[in-house]
Design a protein around this motif. Structure first.
Motif, PDB file in Angstrom:
ATOM      1  N   GLN A  17     -15.041  -1.355  -0.107  1.00  0.00           N
ATOM      2  CA  GLN A  17     -14.758  -2.047   1.160  1.00  0.00           C
ATOM      3  C   GLN A  17     -13.613  -3.045   0.990  1.00  0.00           C
ATOM      4  N   MET A  18     -13.652  -3.812  -0.092  1.00  0.00           N
ATOM      5  CA  MET A  18     -12.606  -4.799  -0.338  1.00  0.00           C
ATOM      6  C   MET A  18     -11.259  -4.130  -0.604  1.00  0.00           C
ATOM      7  N   MET A  19     -11.281  -3.052  -1.371  1.00  0.00           N
ATOM      8  CA  MET A  19     -10.027  -2.394  -1.718  1.00  0.00           C
ATOM      9  C   MET A  19      -9.374  -1.724  -0.507  1.00  0.00           C
ATOM     10  N   VAL A  20     -10.153  -1.242   0.440  1.00  0.00           N
ATOM     11  CA  VAL A  20      -9.556  -0.673   1.650  1.00  0.00           C
ATOM     12  C   VAL A  20      -8.700  -1.739   2.331  1.00  0.00           C
ATOM     13  N   GLN A  21      -9.273  -2.912   2.532  1.00  0.00           N
ATOM     14  CA  GLN A  21      -8.529  -3.990   3.195  1.00  0.00           C
ATOM     15  C   GLN A  21      -7.351  -4.459   2.337  1.00  0.00           C
ATOM     16  N   HIS A  22      -7.579  -4.578   1.053  1.00  0.00           N
ATOM     17  CA  HIS A  22      -6.517  -5.005   0.136  1.00  0.00           C
ATOM     18  C   HIS A  22      -5.366  -4.001   0.149  1.00  0.00           C
ATOM     19  N   HIS A  23      -5.691  -2.724   0.121  1.00  0.00           N
ATOM     20  CA  HIS A  23      -4.661  -1.685   0.155  1.00  0.00           C
ATOM     21  C   HIS A  23      -3.882  -1.720   1.466  1.00  0.00           C
ATOM     22  N   ARG A  24      -4.549  -1.979   2.551  1.00  0.00           N
ATOM     23  CA  ARG A  24      -3.843  -2.033   3.841  1.00  0.00           C
ATOM     24  C   ARG A  24      -2.789  -3.135   3.834  1.00  0.00           C
ATOM     25  N   GLN A  25      -3.122  -4.262   3.210  1.00  0.00           N
ATOM     26  CA  GLN A  25      -2.119  -5.325   3.070  1.00  0.00           C
ATOM     27  C   GLN A  25      -0.989  -4.862   2.158  1.00  0.00           C
ATOM     28  N   GLY A  26      -1.352  -4.195   1.068  1.00  0.00           N
ATOM     29  CA  GLY A  26      -0.335  -3.685   0.144  1.00  0.00           C
ATOM     30  C   GLY A  26       0.608  -2.712   0.822  1.00  0.00           C
ATOM     31  N   ILE A  27       0.071  -1.865   1.676  1.00  0.00           N
ATOM     32  CA  ILE A  27       0.895  -0.911   2.427  1.00  0.00           C
ATOM     33  C   ILE A  27       1.867  -1.657   3.329  1.00  0.00           C
ATOM     34  N   GLU A  28       1.383  -2.695   3.995  1.00  0.00           N
ATOM     35  CA  GLU A  28       2.248  -3.492   4.874  1.00  0.00           C
ATOM     36  C   GLU A  28       3.390  -4.130   4.086  1.00  0.00           C
ATOM     37  N   ILE A  29       3.069  -4.700   2.939  1.00  0.00           N
ATOM     38  CA  ILE A  29       4.097  -5.341   2.111  1.00  0.00           C
ATOM     39  C   ILE A  29       5.079  -4.298   1.574  1.00  0.00           C
TER      40      ILE A  29
END
Length: 179
Positions: A36-48
Protein backbone atom coordinates in the motif's frame (compact mmCIF):
# COMPACT_ATOMS: atom_id res chain seq x y z
CA UNK A 1 -15.54 -54.53 -6.52
CA UNK A 2 -18.69 -56.09 -7.88
CA UNK A 3 -20.87 -54.45 -5.23
CA UNK A 4 -19.55 -50.90 -5.74
CA UNK A 5 -21.36 -48.93 -8.41
CA UNK A 6 -19.08 -47.57 -11.15
CA UNK A 7 -20.17 -43.97 -10.41
CA UNK A 8 -19.12 -44.26 -6.75
CA UNK A 9 -15.79 -45.83 -7.73
CA UNK A 10 -15.14 -43.04 -10.27
CA UNK A 11 -15.97 -40.40 -7.64
CA UNK A 12 -13.64 -41.97 -5.05
CA UNK A 13 -10.80 -42.18 -7.58
CA UNK A 14 -11.36 -38.57 -8.69
CA UNK A 15 -11.36 -37.24 -5.12
CA UNK A 16 -8.31 -39.28 -4.18
CA UNK A 17 -6.41 -37.90 -7.16
CA UNK A 18 -7.26 -34.28 -6.42
CA UNK A 19 -5.70 -33.98 -3.01
CA UNK A 20 -6.01 -30.83 -0.97
CA UNK A 21 -6.22 -27.49 -2.75
CA UNK A 22 -2.89 -25.69 -2.94
CA UNK A 23 -2.18 -23.52 0.09
CA UNK A 24 -2.29 -19.76 -0.36
CA UNK A 25 1.10 -18.06 0.04
CA UNK A 26 1.53 -16.57 3.50
CA UNK A 27 0.65 -12.91 4.00
CA UNK A 28 0.99 -10.58 6.96
CA UNK A 29 0.22 -6.96 7.82
CA UNK A 30 3.78 -5.92 6.91
CA UNK A 31 3.32 -7.25 3.36
CA UNK A 32 0.04 -5.37 2.92
CA UNK A 33 1.38 -2.16 4.47
CA UNK A 34 4.52 -2.27 2.32
CA UNK A 35 2.57 -2.67 -0.91
CA UNK A 36 0.00 0.00 0.00
CA UNK A 37 2.78 2.43 0.91
CA UNK A 38 4.84 1.63 -2.17
CA UNK A 39 1.91 2.26 -4.52
CA UNK A 40 1.62 5.81 -3.21
CA UNK A 41 5.39 6.26 -3.06
CA UNK A 42 5.75 5.07 -6.66
CA UNK A 43 3.05 7.45 -7.84
CA UNK A 44 5.09 10.33 -6.44
CA UNK A 45 8.21 8.90 -8.07
CA UNK A 46 6.41 8.75 -11.41
CA UNK A 47 5.39 12.40 -11.06
CA UNK A 48 8.96 13.46 -10.29
CA UNK A 49 10.48 11.28 -13.02
CA UNK A 50 8.00 12.61 -15.59
CA UNK A 51 9.26 16.13 -14.86
CA UNK A 52 12.79 14.92 -15.56
CA UNK A 53 11.78 13.24 -18.78
CA UNK A 54 10.08 16.44 -19.94
CA UNK A 55 12.61 19.06 -18.79
CA UNK A 56 16.08 17.58 -18.35
CA UNK A 57 18.62 18.63 -20.95
CA UNK A 58 21.13 15.88 -20.24
CA UNK A 59 20.47 12.68 -22.22
CA UNK A 60 21.67 10.63 -19.22
CA UNK A 61 19.15 12.26 -16.91
CA UNK A 62 16.32 12.02 -19.45
CA UNK A 63 17.06 8.32 -20.04
CA UNK A 64 17.24 7.60 -16.31
CA UNK A 65 14.00 9.41 -15.50
CA UNK A 66 12.18 7.76 -18.42
CA UNK A 67 13.33 4.37 -17.14
CA UNK A 68 12.21 5.20 -13.59
CA UNK A 69 8.81 6.37 -14.86
CA UNK A 70 8.22 3.24 -16.96
CA UNK A 71 9.49 0.78 -14.36
CA UNK A 72 7.51 2.31 -11.52
CA UNK A 73 4.31 2.42 -13.57
CA UNK A 74 4.68 -1.32 -14.29
CA UNK A 75 5.39 -1.95 -10.60
CA UNK A 76 2.29 0.01 -9.53
CA UNK A 77 0.15 -2.18 -11.76
CA UNK A 78 1.74 -5.32 -10.27
CA UNK A 79 1.19 -4.10 -6.70
CA UNK A 80 -2.44 -3.20 -7.38
CA UNK A 81 -2.97 -6.74 -8.72
CA UNK A 82 -1.42 -8.14 -5.53
CA UNK A 83 -3.70 -6.07 -3.31
CA UNK A 84 -6.69 -7.19 -5.35
CA UNK A 85 -5.62 -10.85 -5.20
CA UNK A 86 -5.04 -10.54 -1.46
CA UNK A 87 -8.48 -8.94 -1.09
CA UNK A 88 -6.93 -5.93 0.62
CA UNK A 89 -7.80 -2.24 0.22
CA UNK A 90 -5.71 -0.32 -2.26
CA UNK A 91 -5.03 2.30 0.41
CA UNK A 92 -4.89 2.00 4.14
CA UNK A 93 -7.04 4.28 6.28
CA UNK A 94 -5.75 7.63 7.45
CA UNK A 95 -2.90 7.17 9.93
CA UNK A 96 -2.84 3.37 9.47
CA UNK A 97 0.88 3.38 8.82
CA UNK A 98 1.83 5.68 11.69
CA UNK A 99 2.91 2.81 13.95
CA UNK A 100 5.39 1.80 11.22
CA UNK A 101 6.98 5.23 11.13
CA UNK A 102 4.51 6.63 8.62
CA UNK A 103 4.94 6.74 4.89
CA UNK A 104 8.04 8.54 3.73
CA UNK A 105 6.62 10.98 1.25
CA UNK A 106 8.39 13.53 -0.83
CA UNK A 107 7.09 16.89 0.31
CA UNK A 108 4.58 18.22 -2.23
CA UNK A 109 6.15 21.66 -1.77
CA UNK A 110 9.48 20.25 -2.95
CA UNK A 111 7.85 18.85 -6.08
CA UNK A 112 6.19 22.23 -6.78
CA UNK A 113 9.52 23.98 -6.22
CA UNK A 114 11.20 21.57 -8.62
CA UNK A 115 8.76 22.61 -11.34
CA UNK A 116 10.01 26.20 -11.01
CA UNK A 117 13.68 25.41 -10.36
CA UNK A 118 16.41 27.40 -12.10
CA UNK A 119 18.89 24.59 -11.40
CA UNK A 120 16.48 21.90 -12.54
CA UNK A 121 18.72 18.88 -13.12
CA UNK A 122 20.67 19.21 -9.86
CA UNK A 123 17.45 19.78 -7.91
CA UNK A 124 15.73 16.88 -9.71
CA UNK A 125 18.56 14.48 -8.96
CA UNK A 126 18.77 15.61 -5.33
CA UNK A 127 15.03 15.06 -4.89
CA UNK A 128 15.16 11.66 -6.62
CA UNK A 129 18.12 10.57 -4.48
CA UNK A 130 16.09 11.20 -1.34
CA UNK A 131 12.98 9.61 -2.85
CA UNK A 132 14.72 6.45 -4.05
CA UNK A 133 16.61 6.15 -0.75
CA UNK A 134 13.23 6.08 1.02
CA UNK A 135 12.08 3.31 -1.34
CA UNK A 136 15.19 1.26 -0.55
CA UNK A 137 14.58 1.70 3.19
CA UNK A 138 10.94 0.64 2.88
CA UNK A 139 11.95 -2.40 0.83
CA UNK A 140 14.56 -3.38 3.40
CA UNK A 141 11.86 -3.32 6.10
CA UNK A 142 9.65 -5.61 3.98
CA UNK A 143 12.50 -8.09 3.52
CA UNK A 144 12.95 -8.14 7.30
CA UNK A 145 9.29 -8.26 8.36
CA UNK A 146 7.21 -9.58 5.48
CA UNK A 147 6.28 -13.21 4.88
CA UNK A 148 4.85 -13.23 1.36
CA UNK A 149 7.52 -14.79 -0.89
CA UNK A 150 6.68 -12.67 -3.97
CA UNK A 151 6.56 -9.39 -2.02
CA UNK A 152 9.81 -10.17 -0.20
CA UNK A 153 11.61 -11.17 -3.41
CA UNK A 154 10.44 -8.03 -5.17
CA UNK A 155 11.38 -5.90 -2.14
CA UNK A 156 14.91 -7.31 -2.36
CA UNK A 157 15.06 -6.27 -6.02
CA UNK A 158 13.72 -2.81 -5.17
CA UNK A 159 16.29 -2.33 -2.42
CA UNK A 160 19.16 -3.27 -4.73
CA UNK A 161 17.97 -1.36 -7.81
CA UNK A 162 17.12 1.84 -5.91
CA UNK A 163 20.51 1.84 -4.19
CA UNK A 164 22.09 1.49 -7.63
CA UNK A 165 20.02 4.41 -8.90
CA UNK A 166 21.08 6.51 -5.91
CA UNK A 167 24.75 5.79 -6.67
CA UNK A 168 24.28 6.73 -10.33
CA UNK A 169 22.36 9.90 -9.49
CA UNK A 170 24.96 10.90 -6.90
CA UNK A 171 27.63 10.63 -9.61
CA UNK A 172 25.49 12.65 -12.04
CA UNK A 173 24.73 15.43 -9.56
CA UNK A 174 28.41 15.61 -8.59
CA UNK A 175 29.31 16.09 -12.28
CA UNK A 176 26.68 18.84 -12.58
CA UNK A 177 27.93 20.69 -9.52
CA UNK A 178 31.57 20.47 -10.65
CA UNK A 179 30.66 21.06 -14.30
Amino acid sequence: MRGIPVVVLAFVLAVAGCGAPPAEPPLNADDVMFVQMMVQHHRQGIEIARLGTERAKSPEVRTLTAAIETTQQDEVEMMLRWLHDWEQPLRAGEGAHDHHGGMPETDVKRIRALKKSNDFEADLLTLLIAHQSDAARMAKEEVAGGVNPAAKAWAGQVESSRRGQVELMTTLVTKLVKG
